[in-house]
Design a protein around this motif. Sequence first.
Motif, PDB file in Angstrom:
ATOM      1  N   ASN A   1      -5.207  14.489  -0.252  1.00  0.00           N
ATOM      2  CA  ASN A   1      -5.085  13.072   0.086  1.00  0.00           C
ATOM      3  C   ASN A   1      -4.127  12.826   1.252  1.00  0.00           C
ATOM      4  O   ASN A   1      -4.103  11.743   1.818  1.00  0.00           O
ATOM      5  CB  ASN A   1      -4.593  12.272  -1.132  1.00  0.00           C
ATOM      6  CG  ASN A   1      -5.621  12.234  -2.240  1.00  0.00           C
ATOM      7  OD1 ASN A   1      -6.812  12.177  -1.971  1.00  0.00           O
ATOM      8  ND2 ASN A   1      -5.158  12.292  -3.476  1.00  0.00           N
TER       9      ASN A   1
ATOM     10  N   ALA B   1       0.829  -1.218   0.000  1.00  0.00           N
ATOM     11  CA  ALA B   1       0.000   0.000   0.000  1.00  0.00           C
ATOM     12  C   ALA B   1       0.858   1.261   0.000  1.00  0.00           C
ATOM     13  O   ALA B   1       0.744   2.119   0.878  1.00  0.00           O
ATOM     14  CB  ALA B   1      -0.941  -0.003   1.195  1.00  0.00           C
ATOM     15  N   TYR B   2       1.731   1.348  -0.961  1.00  0.00           N
ATOM     16  CA  TYR B   2       2.524   2.567  -1.114  1.00  0.00           C
ATOM     17  C   TYR B   2       2.827   2.765  -2.595  1.00  0.00           C
ATOM     18  O   TYR B   2       2.758   1.835  -3.393  1.00  0.00           O
ATOM     19  CB  TYR B   2       3.817   2.507  -0.306  1.00  0.00           C
ATOM     20  CG  TYR B   2       4.771   1.402  -0.696  1.00  0.00           C
ATOM     21  CD1 TYR B   2       5.669   1.567  -1.742  1.00  0.00           C
ATOM     22  CD2 TYR B   2       4.778   0.187  -0.001  1.00  0.00           C
ATOM     23  CE1 TYR B   2       6.552   0.549  -2.101  1.00  0.00           C
ATOM     24  CE2 TYR B   2       5.653  -0.836  -0.358  1.00  0.00           C
ATOM     25  CZ  TYR B   2       6.530  -0.651  -1.397  1.00  0.00           C
ATOM     26  OH  TYR B   2       7.394  -1.660  -1.755  1.00  0.00           O
TER      27      TYR B   2
ATOM     28  N   ASP C   1      -2.467  13.542   5.074  1.00  0.00           N
ATOM     29  CA  ASP C   1      -3.056  13.719   6.396  1.00  0.00           C
ATOM     30  C   ASP C   1      -2.966  15.175   6.847  1.00  0.00           C
ATOM     31  O   ASP C   1      -1.909  15.642   7.252  1.00  0.00           O
ATOM     32  CB  ASP C   1      -2.324  12.807   7.397  1.00  0.00           C
ATOM     33  CG  ASP C   1      -2.904  12.891   8.789  1.00  0.00           C
ATOM     34  OD1 ASP C   1      -4.080  13.261   8.908  1.00  0.00           O
ATOM     35  OD2 ASP C   1      -2.181  12.597   9.748  1.00  0.00           O
TER      36      ASP C   1
ATOM     37  N   GLU D   1      -0.384   4.583   1.934  1.00  0.00           N
ATOM     38  CA  GLU D   1      -1.833   4.739   2.077  1.00  0.00           C
ATOM     39  C   GLU D   1      -2.352   3.861   3.201  1.00  0.00           C
ATOM     40  O   GLU D   1      -1.987   2.689   3.323  1.00  0.00           O
ATOM     41  CB  GLU D   1      -2.526   4.342   0.771  1.00  0.00           C
ATOM     42  CG  GLU D   1      -4.041   4.501   0.815  1.00  0.00           C
ATOM     43  CD  GLU D   1      -4.710   4.005  -0.448  1.00  0.00           C
ATOM     44  OE1 GLU D   1      -5.109   4.845  -1.272  1.00  0.00           O
ATOM     45  OE2 GLU D   1      -4.817   2.760  -0.604  1.00  0.00           O
ATOM     46  N   THR D   2      -3.202   4.429   4.049  1.00  0.00           N
ATOM     47  CA  THR D   2      -3.872   3.654   5.095  1.00  0.00           C
ATOM     48  C   THR D   2      -5.116   4.415   5.529  1.00  0.00           C
ATOM     49  O   THR D   2      -5.384   5.510   5.049  1.00  0.00           O
ATOM     50  CB  THR D   2      -2.936   3.384   6.290  1.00  0.00           C
ATOM     51  OG1 THR D   2      -3.611   2.537   7.240  1.00  0.00           O
ATOM     52  CG2 THR D   2      -2.531   4.669   6.982  1.00  0.00           C
TER      53      THR D   2
ATOM     54  N   LEU E   1      -9.416   6.763   3.718  1.00  0.00           N
ATOM     55  CA  LEU E   1      -8.066   6.562   3.199  1.00  0.00           C
ATOM     56  C   LEU E   1      -7.316   7.890   3.098  1.00  0.00           C
ATOM     57  O   LEU E   1      -7.864   8.888   2.632  1.00  0.00           O
ATOM     58  CB  LEU E   1      -8.115   5.895   1.825  1.00  0.00           C
ATOM     59  CG  LEU E   1      -8.450   4.396   1.805  1.00  0.00           C
ATOM     60  CD1 LEU E   1      -8.597   3.923   0.371  1.00  0.00           C
ATOM     61  CD2 LEU E   1      -7.380   3.589   2.524  1.00  0.00           C
ATOM     62  N   ALA E   2      -6.082   7.884   3.534  1.00  0.00           N
ATOM     63  CA  ALA E   2      -5.226   9.063   3.443  1.00  0.00           C
ATOM     64  C   ALA E   2      -3.815   8.584   3.132  1.00  0.00           C
ATOM     65  O   ALA E   2      -3.512   7.389   3.198  1.00  0.00           O
ATOM     66  CB  ALA E   2      -5.262   9.865   4.737  1.00  0.00           C
ATOM     67  N   GLU E   3      -2.936   9.529   2.802  1.00  0.00           N
ATOM     68  CA  GLU E   3      -1.553   9.189   2.471  1.00  0.00           C
ATOM     69  C   GLU E   3      -0.585   9.930   3.377  1.00  0.00           C
ATOM     70  O   GLU E   3      -0.880  11.026   3.862  1.00  0.00           O
ATOM     71  CB  GLU E   3      -1.238   9.540   1.008  1.00  0.00           C
ATOM     72  CG  GLU E   3      -1.925   8.641   0.002  1.00  0.00           C
ATOM     73  CD  GLU E   3      -1.481   8.930  -1.424  1.00  0.00           C
ATOM     74  OE1 GLU E   3      -1.274  10.119  -1.740  1.00  0.00           O
ATOM     75  OE2 GLU E   3      -1.326   7.972  -2.210  1.00  0.00           O
TER      76      GLU E   3
ATOM     77  N   TYR F   1       4.763   7.496  -0.923  1.00  0.00           N
ATOM     78  CA  TYR F   1       3.498   7.789  -0.263  1.00  0.00           C
ATOM     79  C   TYR F   1       2.883   6.483   0.239  1.00  0.00           C
ATOM     80  O   TYR F   1       2.694   5.546  -0.541  1.00  0.00           O
ATOM     81  CB  TYR F   1       2.520   8.469  -1.223  1.00  0.00           C
ATOM     82  CG  TYR F   1       3.000   9.790  -1.778  1.00  0.00           C
ATOM     83  CD1 TYR F   1       2.609  10.990  -1.203  1.00  0.00           C
ATOM     84  CD2 TYR F   1       3.838   9.831  -2.888  1.00  0.00           C
ATOM     85  CE1 TYR F   1       3.047  12.208  -1.717  1.00  0.00           C
ATOM     86  CE2 TYR F   1       4.279  11.044  -3.412  1.00  0.00           C
ATOM     87  CZ  TYR F   1       3.877  12.226  -2.823  1.00  0.00           C
ATOM     88  OH  TYR F   1       4.314  13.422  -3.334  1.00  0.00           O
TER      89      TYR F   1
END
Length: 365
Positions: free
Chosen positions: A315, A156-157, A317, A171-172, A181-183, A169
């Motif tokens: 996108n 997830a990056y 945080d 993502e979670t 979801l944010a990066e 980046y």
Amino acid sequence: MLNSDTTATHGLTAFTSNAYVKYINTLTSKQQGEIKPLAASSRASKLFVLENLYRYCKTFDFVKEHPWSESSASEQAGMVGEAYKETIGKPKTPIIPDGVLIPLCQLTKSYLDRADEILASKGKKESLLLRDSCIFWLLLTTGMRIHEVLGIKRGAYRSETKDDTTYHYIETVSEKTHTGLAEWIAPQIATEAIDILGQLSAPLQAQLERDLVKAKASNDHSEVHRLEQISDHICLAKSTKTKSVTILSGTTITDKRLPNLCKQIGSDWNLAAHQFRRTFANYVVHSELGDLRALKDHFKHWSITMTALYAFNDNLDAELFEELLREKYLVEEEIKQDWFELDTPITGGRDGSKDQKSASRWRTY
């Protein structure tokens, strides 16, 4: 806001800056389902960009004058007054001291360096320490909260290269800000930690997939939903009571596993997950000020440009950016207090005590 032609004609002036302030004051954000005006700190994060533009680009023709010579971005955003200073002047969360952080970094990095060896050996103790070391680096170098780290999925990056610089980046899901979801911007070591955690969790992922087949066969819809929700996460664990696959507990990490890392280096520091976020912010601020300190290899990618990414990328945080602003205020106030003490000479003196103090404070490793 002024149109692009007018802005191009006037450049950065008090006039165009005032128009930008008015525009920022019209912006809103969605919080827990409600549309609200941007918080003062969020408005300030966008206005600081103009100050940085003036500070670093004043040699260019389009930069005509300071955006607000008798004011500041904080004041323009409404972040003024004694009450505000009181709220950010006494942070409750401690910064992990260098005397603890540096040995922890050395210990945990050694486990990441030996990841292939540890994964091949399948030793339980070493595998747990490798897992904890990966979580340590994700917390330290991204500013994520523990639940955000535990919510990361395999691969997830993403990475992108701009002007010969590679940005990563991750993502979670962020439950704290209710944004889904944010990066988070991260250095390469964080993406390496994700890959290692993915390999460590592979046996549990395989068990999860077997359990999912059984749950579907028995029409256990609740269990099917639970397993599908946690599938492909990198921080899987096995419940000691039910033996079923679940997500690793943040409480376990904070109460047991992180203190165990301190025990490995012979430290009695009460290490907790929430301390990493402020420590991260502190190091980012020092990096921007040109003082990379102990972790220069992992924070050197932070710059005014990186901070601007957080200010303008929806996108990313947004709340983390507010943390960075608060820490920047604290660090700058600390610097002012250090250098402007009336009873201490900045230079000179018989023993050069001020110079010695400063050299100790700002040395890099």
